[in-house]
Design a protein around this motif. Sequence first.
Motif, PDB file in Angstrom:
ATOM      1  N   ARG A 105       7.600   8.849  -3.009  1.00 32.79           N
ATOM      2  CA  ARG A 105       6.267   8.311  -2.698  1.00 32.79           C
ATOM      3  C   ARG A 105       6.413   6.857  -2.260  1.00 32.79           C
ATOM      4  N   TYR A 106       5.425   6.385  -1.498  1.00 36.89           N
ATOM      5  CA  TYR A 106       5.340   4.969  -1.142  1.00 36.89           C
ATOM      6  C   TYR A 106       4.974   4.172  -2.391  1.00 36.89           C
ATOM      7  N   SER A 107       5.400   2.927  -2.446  1.00 36.16           N
ATOM      8  CA  SER A 107       5.004   2.010  -3.499  1.00 36.16           C
ATOM      9  C   SER A 107       4.748   0.648  -2.848  1.00 36.16           C
ATOM     10  N   MET A 108       3.537   0.117  -3.030  1.00 38.92           N
ATOM     11  CA  MET A 108       3.131  -1.128  -2.381  1.00 38.92           C
ATOM     12  C   MET A 108       2.595  -2.117  -3.412  1.00 38.92           C
ATOM     13  N   THR A 109       2.906  -3.402  -3.207  1.00 36.10           N
ATOM     14  CA  THR A 109       2.342  -4.472  -4.019  1.00 36.10           C
ATOM     15  C   THR A 109       1.782  -5.534  -3.077  1.00 36.10           C
ATOM     16  N   TYR A 110       0.518  -5.881  -3.302  1.00 31.66           N
ATOM     17  CA  TYR A 110      -0.179  -6.862  -2.468  1.00 31.66           C
ATOM     18  C   TYR A 110      -0.658  -8.025  -3.329  1.00 31.66           C
ATOM     19  N   LEU A 111      -0.594  -9.229  -2.792  1.00 39.38           N
ATOM     20  CA  LEU A 111      -1.161 -10.423  -3.411  1.00 39.38           C
ATOM     21  C   LEU A 111      -2.461 -10.737  -2.676  1.00 39.38           C
ATOM     22  N   VAL A 116       4.942  14.189   7.799  1.00 42.55           N
ATOM     23  CA  VAL A 116       4.888  15.512   8.430  1.00 42.55           C
ATOM     24  C   VAL A 116       4.210  15.457   9.790  1.00 42.55           C
ATOM     25  N   ASP A 117       3.097  14.713   9.894  1.00 43.21           N
ATOM     26  CA  ASP A 117       2.340  14.746  11.154  1.00 43.21           C
ATOM     27  C   ASP A 117       2.087  13.371  11.775  1.00 43.21           C
ATOM     28  N   GLY A 118       2.534  12.297  11.127  1.00 42.61           N
ATOM     29  CA  GLY A 118       2.368  10.966  11.700  1.00 42.61           C
ATOM     30  C   GLY A 118       0.991  10.359  11.557  1.00 42.61           C
ATOM     31  N   ARG A 119       0.063  11.057  10.913  1.00 40.40           N
ATOM     32  CA  ARG A 119      -1.293  10.527  10.734  1.00 40.40           C
ATOM     33  C   ARG A 119      -1.395   9.751   9.421  1.00 40.40           C
ATOM     34  N   LEU A 120      -2.360   8.838   9.369  1.00 43.30           N
ATOM     35  CA  LEU A 120      -2.630   8.100   8.132  1.00 43.30           C
ATOM     36  C   LEU A 120      -3.511   8.975   7.246  1.00 43.30           C
ATOM     37  N   SER A 121      -2.927  10.036   6.726  1.00 37.78           N
ATOM     38  CA  SER A 121      -3.729  11.036   6.031  1.00 37.78           C
ATOM     39  C   SER A 121      -3.484  11.091   4.527  1.00 37.78           C
ATOM     40  N   LEU A 122      -2.601  10.257   4.014  1.00 35.93           N
ATOM     41  CA  LEU A 122      -2.375  10.189   2.575  1.00 35.93           C
ATOM     42  C   LEU A 122      -3.029   8.912   2.078  1.00 35.93           C
ATOM     43  N   ALA A 123      -3.897   9.010   1.064  1.00 34.74           N
ATOM     44  CA  ALA A 123      -4.673   7.841   0.661  1.00 34.74           C
ATOM     45  C   ALA A 123      -4.730   7.682  -0.849  1.00 34.74           C
ATOM     46  N   ASN A 124      -4.959   6.435  -1.260  1.00 37.65           N
ATOM     47  CA  ASN A 124      -5.176   6.097  -2.651  1.00 37.65           C
ATOM     48  C   ASN A 124      -6.014   4.819  -2.657  1.00 37.65           C
ATOM     49  N   THR A 157      -5.770 -10.480  -8.846  1.00 36.07           N
ATOM     50  CA  THR A 157      -5.005 -11.217  -7.833  1.00 36.07           C
ATOM     51  C   THR A 157      -3.956 -10.339  -7.164  1.00 36.07           C
ATOM     52  N   ARG A 158      -3.739  -9.141  -7.698  1.00 35.69           N
ATOM     53  CA  ARG A 158      -2.736  -8.226  -7.143  1.00 35.69           C
ATOM     54  C   ARG A 158      -3.279  -6.807  -7.077  1.00 35.69           C
ATOM     55  N   ILE A 159      -2.758  -6.072  -6.116  1.00 34.58           N
ATOM     56  CA  ILE A 159      -2.988  -4.634  -6.032  1.00 34.58           C
ATOM     57  C   ILE A 159      -1.614  -3.985  -6.035  1.00 34.58           C
ATOM     58  N   VAL A 160      -1.404  -3.071  -6.965  1.00 29.62           N
ATOM     59  CA  VAL A 160      -0.175  -2.274  -7.008  1.00 29.62           C
ATOM     60  C   VAL A 160      -0.617  -0.827  -6.853  1.00 29.62           C
ATOM     61  N   VAL A 161      -0.100  -0.168  -5.835  1.00 31.35           N
ATOM     62  CA  VAL A 161      -0.579   1.181  -5.530  1.00 31.35           C
ATOM     63  C   VAL A 161       0.565   2.041  -5.005  1.00 31.35           C
ATOM     64  N   SER A 162       0.500   3.328  -5.322  1.00 29.94           N
ATOM     65  CA  SER A 162       1.469   4.303  -4.828  1.00 29.94           C
ATOM     66  C   SER A 162       0.733   5.393  -4.080  1.00 29.94           C
ATOM     67  N   SER A 163       1.448   6.044  -3.189  1.00 33.41           N
ATOM     68  CA  SER A 163       0.874   7.159  -2.442  1.00 33.41           C
ATOM     69  C   SER A 163       0.966   8.435  -3.271  1.00 33.41           C
TER      70      SER A 163
END
Length: 128
Positions: free
Chosen positions: A26-32, A51-59, A68-74
């Motif tokens: 899965r993706y793992s992202m951290t934003y400030l 699989v298809d190149g679309r921005l179709s997985l969301a959270n 002050t931070r966002i930590v999110v995974s797909s």
Amino acid sequence: MPEPAVSEYVRTEGAGFDVEDGTRIRYSMTYLLRREIGDNPSFMVEFENPVDGRLSLANGGMLEPSDTRIVVSSPLLPCIENHRNYRVELKLFSVAQLVAQHNDLVQFSVPEDVMAEVGVKECAPGQQ
């Protein structure tokens, strides 16, 4: 490797992929957050589906004004194509109105022998 993105509201602190149970990824992202978003802040992150190149997985979710931070995974990915960049798009909302959009490219690239050893399913290039 793509540079972490910086925009008016956000700076990407971390971007990558986590492998779970040896074969699931899965993706793992951290934003400030660089400034306040407004009343009733929330976010949505859309991840490119290998699989298809679309921005179709969301959270997404709600934020506290003091966050002050966002930590999110797909969600878990069905497969991934090695040695390529994937798009990730963060959207910030205040009272359900879009305030800002922040775009990143996240690279997945591991040696072929590691890919085989880990057992992550590889998508065929351009798989539809």
